[in-house]
Scaffold this motif. Structure first.
Motif, PDB file in Angstrom:
ATOM      1  N   ARG A  95       0.835  -1.206   0.000  1.00  0.00           N
ATOM      2  CA  ARG A  95       0.000   0.000   0.000  1.00  0.00           C
ATOM      3  C   ARG A  95       0.871   1.259   0.000  1.00  0.00           C
ATOM      4  N   GLU A  96       1.947   1.222   0.768  1.00  0.00           N
ATOM      5  CA  GLU A  96       2.864   2.364   0.793  1.00  0.00           C
ATOM      6  C   GLU A  96       3.549   2.534  -0.560  1.00  0.00           C
ATOM      7  N   LEU A  98       2.352   1.653  -3.480  1.00  0.00           N
ATOM      8  CA  LEU A  98       1.363   2.181  -4.419  1.00  0.00           C
ATOM      9  C   LEU A  98       1.153   3.681  -4.233  1.00  0.00           C
ATOM     10  N   GLN A  99       1.073   4.115  -2.990  1.00  0.00           N
ATOM     11  CA  GLN A  99       0.900   5.542  -2.720  1.00  0.00           C
ATOM     12  C   GLN A  99       2.085   6.343  -3.251  1.00  0.00           C
ATOM     13  N   GLY A 100       3.286   5.813  -3.045  1.00  0.00           N
ATOM     14  CA  GLY A 100       4.471   6.492  -3.549  1.00  0.00           C
ATOM     15  C   GLY A 100       4.493   6.571  -5.064  1.00  0.00           C
ATOM     16  N   MET A 102       1.878   6.456  -7.045  1.00  0.00           N
ATOM     17  CA  MET A 102       0.824   7.381  -7.471  1.00  0.00           C
ATOM     18  C   MET A 102       1.303   8.829  -7.374  1.00  0.00           C
ATOM     19  N   GLY A 103       2.059   9.124  -6.310  1.00  0.00           N
ATOM     20  CA  GLY A 103       2.621  10.462  -6.178  1.00  0.00           C
ATOM     21  C   GLY A 103       3.617  10.769  -7.282  1.00  0.00           C
ATOM     22  N   THR A 104       4.418   9.766  -7.637  1.00  0.00           N
ATOM     23  CA  THR A 104       5.397   9.939  -8.714  1.00  0.00           C
ATOM     24  C   THR A 104       4.707  10.211 -10.044  1.00  0.00           C
ATOM     25  N   LYS A 106       1.787  11.434 -10.474  1.00  0.00           N
ATOM     26  CA  LYS A 106       1.132  12.741 -10.421  1.00  0.00           C
ATOM     27  C   LYS A 106       2.123  13.849 -10.769  1.00  0.00           C
ATOM     28  N   VAL A 205      -5.970  -5.794  -3.854  1.00  0.00           N
ATOM     29  CA  VAL A 205      -5.097  -4.668  -4.187  1.00  0.00           C
ATOM     30  C   VAL A 205      -4.255  -5.007  -5.416  1.00  0.00           C
ATOM     31  N   TRP A 209      -4.425  -3.461  -9.189  1.00  0.00           N
ATOM     32  CA  TRP A 209      -3.181  -2.902  -9.718  1.00  0.00           C
ATOM     33  C   TRP A 209      -2.863  -3.520 -11.074  1.00  0.00           C
TER      34      TRP A 209
END
Length: 248
Positions: A95-96, A98-100, A102-104, A106, A205, A209
Protein backbone atom coordinates in the motif's frame (compact mmCIF):
# COMPACT_ATOMS: atom_id res chain seq x y z
CA UNK A 1 9.85 2.52 3.61
CA UNK A 2 8.03 3.36 6.83
CA UNK A 3 6.51 -0.13 6.87
CA UNK A 4 9.91 -1.84 6.63
CA UNK A 5 12.20 -3.18 3.94
CA UNK A 6 10.15 -4.59 1.08
CA UNK A 7 13.12 -6.52 -0.28
CA UNK A 8 13.82 -8.07 3.11
CA UNK A 9 10.19 -9.11 3.53
CA UNK A 10 10.13 -10.77 0.11
CA UNK A 11 13.36 -12.58 0.96
CA UNK A 12 11.91 -13.89 4.22
CA UNK A 13 8.72 -14.98 2.49
CA UNK A 14 10.76 -16.83 -0.11
CA UNK A 15 12.77 -18.58 2.62
CA UNK A 16 9.61 -19.66 4.46
CA UNK A 17 7.95 -20.80 1.23
CA UNK A 18 11.03 -22.87 0.38
CA UNK A 19 11.00 -24.40 3.84
CA UNK A 20 7.29 -25.16 3.51
CA UNK A 21 7.89 -26.82 0.15
CA UNK A 22 10.59 -29.06 1.62
CA UNK A 23 8.39 -29.90 4.61
CA UNK A 24 5.43 -30.85 2.42
CA UNK A 25 7.69 -32.81 0.10
CA UNK A 26 9.17 -34.80 2.99
CA UNK A 27 5.74 -35.30 4.51
CA UNK A 28 4.38 -36.63 1.24
CA UNK A 29 7.29 -39.05 1.00
CA UNK A 30 6.55 -40.31 4.53
CA UNK A 31 2.87 -40.65 3.66
CA UNK A 32 3.63 -42.89 0.68
CA UNK A 33 5.84 -45.11 2.84
CA UNK A 34 3.10 -45.17 5.46
CA UNK A 35 0.52 -46.33 2.91
CA UNK A 36 2.82 -49.11 1.70
CA UNK A 37 3.44 -50.23 5.27
CA UNK A 38 -0.30 -50.23 5.98
CA UNK A 39 -0.92 -52.43 2.94
CA UNK A 40 1.90 -54.70 4.05
CA UNK A 41 0.40 -54.95 7.53
CA UNK A 42 -3.01 -55.86 6.14
CA UNK A 43 -1.46 -58.55 3.97
CA UNK A 44 0.37 -59.95 6.99
CA UNK A 45 -2.89 -60.10 8.93
CA UNK A 46 -4.60 -61.88 6.04
CA UNK A 47 -1.78 -64.41 5.72
CA UNK A 48 -1.67 -64.93 9.47
CA UNK A 49 2.04 -64.19 9.82
CA UNK A 50 3.88 -64.63 13.09
CA UNK A 51 2.99 -62.20 15.85
CA UNK A 52 6.52 -60.85 16.20
CA UNK A 53 6.71 -59.95 12.51
CA UNK A 54 3.29 -58.33 12.57
CA UNK A 55 4.13 -56.38 15.73
CA UNK A 56 7.30 -55.08 14.12
CA UNK A 57 5.37 -53.86 11.08
CA UNK A 58 2.66 -52.35 13.29
CA UNK A 59 5.28 -50.45 15.28
CA UNK A 60 6.75 -49.09 12.05
CA UNK A 61 3.27 -47.97 10.96
CA UNK A 62 2.71 -46.15 14.25
CA UNK A 63 6.09 -44.45 13.98
CA UNK A 64 5.36 -43.30 10.44
CA UNK A 65 1.95 -42.01 11.51
CA UNK A 66 3.57 -39.98 14.28
CA UNK A 67 6.05 -38.53 11.81
CA UNK A 68 3.18 -37.55 9.51
CA UNK A 69 1.48 -35.69 12.37
CA UNK A 70 4.73 -33.88 13.16
CA UNK A 71 5.12 -32.90 9.50
CA UNK A 72 1.55 -31.59 9.40
CA UNK A 73 2.05 -29.49 12.53
CA UNK A 74 5.33 -28.17 11.17
CA UNK A 75 3.69 -27.22 7.86
CA UNK A 76 0.88 -25.47 9.72
CA UNK A 77 3.38 -23.50 11.81
CA UNK A 78 5.26 -22.40 8.70
CA UNK A 79 2.00 -21.49 6.94
CA UNK A 80 0.97 -19.35 9.91
CA UNK A 81 4.31 -17.57 9.77
CA UNK A 82 3.84 -16.89 6.05
CA UNK A 83 0.33 -15.54 6.69
CA UNK A 84 1.68 -13.27 9.41
CA UNK A 85 4.41 -11.86 7.17
CA UNK A 86 1.93 -11.39 4.34
CA UNK A 87 -0.63 -9.51 6.44
CA UNK A 88 1.60 -7.58 8.85
CA UNK A 89 4.51 -6.65 6.59
CA UNK A 90 3.83 -7.26 2.91
CA UNK A 91 0.39 -5.67 2.74
CA UNK A 92 1.39 -2.35 4.41
CA UNK A 93 4.48 -2.21 2.20
CA UNK A 94 2.43 -2.75 -0.95
CA UNK A 95 0.00 0.00 0.00
CA UNK A 96 2.86 2.36 0.79
CA UNK A 97 4.55 1.47 -2.50
CA UNK A 98 1.36 2.18 -4.42
CA UNK A 99 0.90 5.54 -2.72
CA UNK A 100 4.47 6.49 -3.55
CA UNK A 101 4.09 5.47 -7.18
CA UNK A 102 0.82 7.38 -7.47
CA UNK A 103 2.62 10.46 -6.18
CA UNK A 104 5.40 9.94 -8.71
CA UNK A 105 2.95 9.61 -11.60
CA UNK A 106 1.13 12.74 -10.42
CA UNK A 107 4.38 14.73 -10.53
CA UNK A 108 5.18 13.29 -13.96
CA UNK A 109 1.73 14.28 -15.20
CA UNK A 110 2.22 17.85 -14.02
CA UNK A 111 5.63 17.97 -15.71
CA UNK A 112 4.25 16.57 -18.96
CA UNK A 113 1.43 19.11 -18.95
CA UNK A 114 4.00 21.91 -18.63
CA UNK A 115 6.06 20.39 -21.44
CA UNK A 116 2.99 20.08 -23.62
CA UNK A 117 2.18 23.74 -23.02
CA UNK A 118 5.73 24.76 -23.98
CA UNK A 119 5.58 22.65 -27.14
CA UNK A 120 2.25 24.19 -28.11
CA UNK A 121 3.65 27.69 -27.62
CA UNK A 122 6.74 26.79 -29.64
CA UNK A 123 4.58 25.54 -32.52
CA UNK A 124 2.78 28.87 -32.70
CA UNK A 125 6.02 30.85 -32.44
CA UNK A 126 6.93 32.76 -35.60
CA UNK A 127 10.26 34.41 -36.25
CA UNK A 128 11.68 35.77 -39.56
CA UNK A 129 15.06 34.19 -38.86
CA UNK A 130 13.64 30.82 -37.81
CA UNK A 131 15.54 28.01 -39.54
CA UNK A 132 18.08 30.30 -41.20
CA UNK A 133 20.83 29.88 -38.67
CA UNK A 134 22.15 26.46 -37.82
CA UNK A 135 25.60 25.72 -36.49
CA UNK A 136 27.34 22.65 -35.13
CA UNK A 137 26.08 23.24 -31.58
CA UNK A 138 22.49 23.22 -32.85
CA UNK A 139 23.01 19.96 -34.71
CA UNK A 140 24.69 18.43 -31.65
CA UNK A 141 21.79 19.47 -29.43
CA UNK A 142 19.33 17.90 -31.88
CA UNK A 143 21.34 14.68 -31.98
CA UNK A 144 21.50 14.57 -28.19
CA UNK A 145 17.74 15.06 -28.03
CA UNK A 146 17.23 12.10 -30.34
CA UNK A 147 19.53 9.96 -28.19
CA UNK A 148 17.62 10.92 -25.05
CA UNK A 149 14.30 10.10 -26.69
CA UNK A 150 15.53 6.67 -27.78
CA UNK A 151 16.85 6.00 -24.28
CA UNK A 152 13.64 7.31 -22.72
CA UNK A 153 11.58 4.91 -24.81
CA UNK A 154 13.79 1.95 -23.88
CA UNK A 155 13.59 2.83 -20.17
CA UNK A 156 9.83 3.28 -20.38
CA UNK A 157 9.32 -0.13 -22.00
CA UNK A 158 11.61 -1.79 -19.46
CA UNK A 159 9.90 -0.04 -16.55
CA UNK A 160 6.39 -1.08 -17.60
CA UNK A 161 7.50 -4.66 -18.31
CA UNK A 162 9.26 -4.94 -14.95
CA UNK A 163 6.27 -3.58 -13.04
CA UNK A 164 3.85 -5.88 -14.87
CA UNK A 165 6.09 -8.89 -14.32
CA UNK A 166 6.41 -8.08 -10.62
CA UNK A 167 2.71 -7.63 -9.97
CA UNK A 168 1.78 -10.68 -12.08
CA UNK A 169 4.16 -12.85 -10.06
CA UNK A 170 2.87 -11.45 -6.77
CA UNK A 171 -0.76 -11.82 -7.86
CA UNK A 172 -0.12 -15.41 -8.92
CA UNK A 173 1.42 -16.24 -5.55
CA UNK A 174 -1.36 -14.56 -3.57
CA UNK A 175 -4.01 -16.36 -5.63
CA UNK A 176 -2.80 -19.62 -4.10
CA UNK A 177 -4.18 -18.44 -0.76
CA UNK A 178 -7.72 -18.63 -2.14
CA UNK A 179 -9.32 -21.87 -1.02
CA UNK A 180 -11.08 -23.83 -3.76
CA UNK A 181 -14.83 -23.69 -3.77
CA UNK A 182 -16.19 -26.20 -1.28
CA UNK A 183 -19.80 -27.26 -1.24
CA UNK A 184 -21.38 -28.29 2.01
CA UNK A 185 -24.31 -30.68 1.80
CA UNK A 186 -26.81 -31.29 4.55
CA UNK A 187 -29.30 -34.09 4.83
CA UNK A 188 -31.85 -31.68 6.23
CA UNK A 189 -34.07 -29.36 4.26
CA UNK A 190 -32.12 -26.21 5.10
CA UNK A 191 -28.86 -27.12 3.41
CA UNK A 192 -26.23 -24.37 3.18
CA UNK A 193 -25.47 -22.93 -0.27
CA UNK A 194 -22.07 -23.49 -1.89
CA UNK A 195 -19.42 -21.44 -0.15
CA UNK A 196 -16.14 -20.03 -1.46
CA UNK A 197 -13.46 -18.66 0.83
CA UNK A 198 -12.08 -15.23 0.04
CA UNK A 199 -8.40 -14.56 -0.36
CA UNK A 200 -6.32 -12.12 1.69
CA UNK A 201 -7.16 -8.39 1.36
CA UNK A 202 -3.88 -7.73 -0.43
CA UNK A 203 -5.04 -9.98 -3.28
CA UNK A 204 -7.69 -7.45 -4.31
CA UNK A 205 -5.10 -4.67 -4.19
CA UNK A 206 -2.83 -6.62 -6.52
CA UNK A 207 -5.75 -7.58 -8.77
CA UNK A 208 -6.80 -3.93 -9.18
CA UNK A 209 -3.18 -2.90 -9.72
CA UNK A 210 -2.67 -5.54 -12.40
CA UNK A 211 -5.96 -4.63 -14.05
CA UNK A 212 -4.91 -0.97 -14.18
CA UNK A 213 -1.52 -1.91 -15.64
CA UNK A 214 -3.18 -3.96 -18.38
CA UNK A 215 -5.35 -0.98 -19.32
CA UNK A 216 -2.40 1.38 -19.73
CA UNK A 217 -1.85 2.64 -23.31
CA UNK A 218 1.86 1.79 -23.00
CA UNK A 219 2.17 0.59 -26.60
CA UNK A 220 0.67 3.83 -27.91
CA UNK A 221 3.05 5.85 -25.73
CA UNK A 222 6.03 3.81 -26.91
CA UNK A 223 5.02 4.35 -30.54
CA UNK A 224 4.57 8.09 -29.97
CA UNK A 225 8.06 8.42 -28.46
CA UNK A 226 9.51 6.42 -31.35
CA UNK A 227 7.77 8.68 -33.88
CA UNK A 228 9.04 11.76 -32.07
CA UNK A 229 12.60 10.39 -32.19
CA UNK A 230 12.23 9.82 -35.94
CA UNK A 231 11.06 13.40 -36.42
CA UNK A 232 14.04 14.68 -34.46
CA UNK A 233 16.34 12.55 -36.62
CA UNK A 234 14.75 14.06 -39.73
CA UNK A 235 15.32 17.52 -38.27
CA UNK A 236 18.97 16.69 -37.62
CA UNK A 237 19.42 15.56 -41.22
CA UNK A 238 17.72 18.73 -42.41
CA UNK A 239 20.04 20.83 -40.29
CA UNK A 240 23.04 19.05 -41.74
CA UNK A 241 21.76 19.48 -45.29
CA UNK A 242 21.07 23.18 -44.79
CA UNK A 243 24.49 23.73 -43.30
CA UNK A 244 26.17 21.96 -46.21
CA UNK A 245 24.26 24.05 -48.73
CA UNK A 246 25.15 27.33 -46.97
CA UNK A 247 28.82 26.38 -46.60
CA UNK A 248 29.06 25.54 -50.30
Amino acid sequence: MASGSHSLTLGRLYAWEKKLYEEVKDGDSIRRIYERKCNHLRNQDVRGDEGLTVDKTRAAVKDLYSRILVAIRSAETISNQIDKLRDEELEPQMRELLQGMMGTWKIMLESHEIQNKIIFEAKTFTCPSYGKFCNESHRLATLQLETELVNWRACFIEYIAAQKGYIEALHGWLSKFVAPEVEFYSRGRNSAPPCQSNGPPILKVCHDWLDSMNKLPDKAVSFAIKSCAKDVRALWLQQGGTATKEES
